[in-house]
Design an enzyme around this catalytic site. Structure first.
Site, PDB file in Angstrom:
ATOM      1  CG  HIS A 143      -1.844  -1.049   1.420  1.00 57.01           C
ATOM      2  ND1 HIS A 143      -1.470  -2.276   1.921  1.00 57.01           N
ATOM      3  CD2 HIS A 143      -3.183  -1.126   1.194  1.00 57.01           C
ATOM      4  CE1 HIS A 143      -2.548  -3.066   1.996  1.00 57.01           C
ATOM      5  NE2 HIS A 143      -3.593  -2.395   1.564  1.00 57.01           N
ATOM      6  CD  GLU A 273      -8.098  -8.112  -0.884  1.00 59.30           C
ATOM      7  OE1 GLU A 273      -8.103  -8.379   0.334  1.00 59.30           O
ATOM      8  OE2 GLU A 273      -7.114  -7.602  -1.467  1.00 59.30           O
ATOM      9  CD  GLU A 309      -7.615 -11.447   2.783  1.00 57.70           C
ATOM     10  OE1 GLU A 309      -7.780 -11.530   4.024  1.00 57.70           O
ATOM     11  OE2 GLU A 309      -7.219 -10.408   2.214  1.00 57.70           O
ATOM     12  CG  HIS A 312     -11.411 -10.852   2.599  1.00 61.74           C
ATOM     13  ND1 HIS A 312     -10.981  -9.849   1.750  1.00 61.74           N
ATOM     14  CD2 HIS A 312     -10.841 -10.591   3.805  1.00 61.74           C
ATOM     15  CE1 HIS A 312     -10.179  -9.027   2.409  1.00 61.74           C
ATOM     16  NE2 HIS A 312     -10.077  -9.461   3.661  1.00 61.74           N
ATOM     17  CG  ASP A 337      -4.607 -11.026  -0.898  1.00 64.13           C
ATOM     18  OD1 ASP A 337      -3.746 -10.960  -1.792  1.00 64.13           O
ATOM     19  OD2 ASP A 337      -5.088 -10.027  -0.339  1.00 64.13           O
ATOM     20  CG  ASP A 348      -9.629 -10.371   7.558  1.00 62.51           C
ATOM     21  OD1 ASP A 348      -9.185 -11.507   7.363  1.00 62.51           O
ATOM     22  OD2 ASP A 348      -9.523  -9.444   6.742  1.00 62.51           O
ATOM     23  CG  ASP A 350      -5.489 -10.904   7.403  1.00 63.00           C
ATOM     24  OD1 ASP A 350      -6.235 -11.392   6.543  1.00 63.00           O
ATOM     25  OD2 ASP A 350      -5.432  -9.684   7.627  1.00 63.00           O
ATOM     26  CG  ASP A 380      -3.543  -9.733   3.037  1.00 61.59           C
ATOM     27  OD1 ASP A 380      -2.951  -9.213   3.992  1.00 61.59           O
ATOM     28  OD2 ASP A 380      -4.654  -9.358   2.645  1.00 61.59           O
TER      29      ASP A 380
END
Length: 477
Positions: A143, A273, A309, A312, A337, A348, A350, A380
């Site tokens: 990012h 995404e 992802e 997600h 991801d 989330d 991750d 990710d």
């Protein structure tokens, strides 16, 4: 972390702040015992105790070695590294702090000085490229605000970004490039109501300017894709939201992005995404099907693909395999991801993917898609809050890469064996007839089908043979 280690960390931080350095070559050892320069031009070694990670095979007991990922090995006519196209997420790997909605940061890497200065941004960038070289990955994702600090003005922010990107371009050379870049349109207070769907025109314009710049630097770095994650493109309550107007605004924003991509000659793929909620109550790109419908409605289906992802997918009530197949059969599967969620935790998390069954199903979709290029797998994923050793950055990525590599091997076995495909073929064999073909071609009118139903009588539906399918799948693992 023991008290002595905390004291040592504080001493190291004090030395950094005061600018006092020991004699000899600059190093930043992973045991938290070194002294780090506060200069952005510092060129020491961040991971001196970590060797370049190599493939040693399933029998290896070395935690700092690949057991299943052999980059040059050919599987189904393609090298493993070309199936995977692995990428490291800068934000989790080098900006992750261990903080969560319920607790303060727990990670204090030895090269950090507690600031978000340009000098610190450059040091992180150097750590990023040393990590890429040692883990054997030639792609990374970022990012804009992860790699360079926000300024007091948009002009200052852009200048900061340019300075860090210049260093990144120098460090990556010709062998490394971003898998994708993106703009962070969700953390700053200005984006509390979203960017492209904000009710304030000024915010919409600022978001557009930020995406413009992020797309430019992604292009300058040789990025292969550009991602849109609408972290706050959604709503908390429909009572104060004009959903139709916000969706129209989002579409206009996407159209402008497509136009600018073409104007600057960026040939990368634009990716959206999907995520159902969090941080908003309801986000407009809820899942793959919802996002595909948005693209079709606004005539953008040929301009964007999807970045799926896995975590997600869990939040939207689907499996990762479901989301990948939904995207694939729509011709929209562009990138993955690579992470996972916990079915016992409703947010989330991750996590790094470690479930071989899940990885196998993911790789079945990738193989059916013919690969992901110019997309790939981006990690990710973040270290556990309780994981505070620098070495853990390597261990986590090795585990994730090995899991997906083992999934690829299992998926290849299933395809080469052919028994699962044959099971599926037999399930639909009644459509492999002249009449079935007419139905699938859109020539099965109701009058004809009614006559056939009366002639054939009550249908005899065979078993789906789910148990056999499970046995075939498990035999491949």
């Amino acid at each position: 972390m023991k008290g002595g280690r905390i004291l040592l960390l504080l001493v190291c931080s004090s030395v950094i702040t005061l600018g006092v350095f020991a004699a000899g070559p600059p190093t930043c050892p992973a045991d938290l015992g070194g002294k780090c320069s506060d200069s952005g031009e510092w060129e020491g070694e961040f991971f001196p105790s970590i060797p370049k990670i190599k493939y040693e095979g399933p029998s290896s007991k070395n935690p700092l070695a690949f057991k299943w990922y052999n980059a040059e090995e050919e599987i189904l006519g393609k090298k493993m590294k070309d199936w995977m196209r692995f990428s490291i997420a800068f934000w989790h790997t080098f900006r992750g702090t261990g903080g969560d909605p319920f607790g303060a940061p727990t990670k204090y890497w030895p090269w950090e000085d507690g600031t978000n200065s340009l000098a610190m941004a450059k040091r992180r960038m150097r750590a990023n490229f040393e990590f890429l070289e040692k883990i054997g990955v030639d792609r990374w994702c970022f990012h804009d605000r992860d790699i360079a600090p926000d300024g007091e003005t948009l002009e200052e922010s852009n200048k900061n970004l340019d300075e860090v990107v210049a260093l990144a371009k120098e460090l990556q050379g010709t062998k490394i490039r971003p898998l994708w870049g993106t703009a962070q349109l969700f953390m700053h207070p200005r984006y509390m109501h979203g960017g492209a769907t904000s009710s304030e025109l000024g915010v919409y314009a600022y978001a557009a300017a930020q995406v413009k710049k992020a797309m430019e630097v992604t292009h300058d770095l040789g990025g292969e894709n550009y991602v849109f994650w609408g972290g706050r493109e959604g709503y908390q309550s429909l009572l104060n939201t004009d959903m139709e107007r916000e969706l129209d605004h989002l579409a206009r924003f996407c159209e402008a992005a497509v136009a600018y991509k073409k104007k600057i000659g960026f040939n990368g793929t634009l990716l959206i995404e999907p995520k159902p909620q969090e941080p908003t109550k309801h986000q407009y790109d809820w899942d793959a099907a919802t996002t595909a419908n948005f693209l079709r409605k606004y005539g953008l289906i040929g301009e964007f693909k999807l970045n799926i992802e896995c975590n997600h997918a869990t939040l939207s009530g689907h499996s990762c395999h479901h989301e990948l197949e939904t995207a694939r059969i729509s011709g929209l599967l562009g990138n993955i991801d690579a992470n996972t969620g916990d079915p016992q935790i409703g947010w989330d998390t991750d996590q790094f993917m470690t479930d071989i069954s899940e990885a196998t199903m993911v790789m079945i979709s990738v193989i059916r898609n013919g690969g992901l290029a110019p997309g790939g797998f981006n990690f990710d994923a973040k270290l556990r809050r309780e994981s505070t050793e620098v070495e853990d950055i390597f261990l986590a990525h090795i585990s994730g890469m090995d899991t997906l590599a083992r999934g690829l091997r299992s998926a290849a076995k299933l395809i080469q064996d052919g028994s699962l495909a044959e099971l599926v073929r037999k399930r639909y064999q009644s459509f492999d007839t002249e009449i079935g073909a007419r139905v699938e071609a859109g020539k099965g009118d109701f009058e004809t089908l009614e006559k056939l139903a009366m002639k054939w009588g009550e249908p005899k539906v065979p078993s789906a043979k789910q148990e056999l399918a499970e046995m075939i799948f498990q035999s491949a693992l």
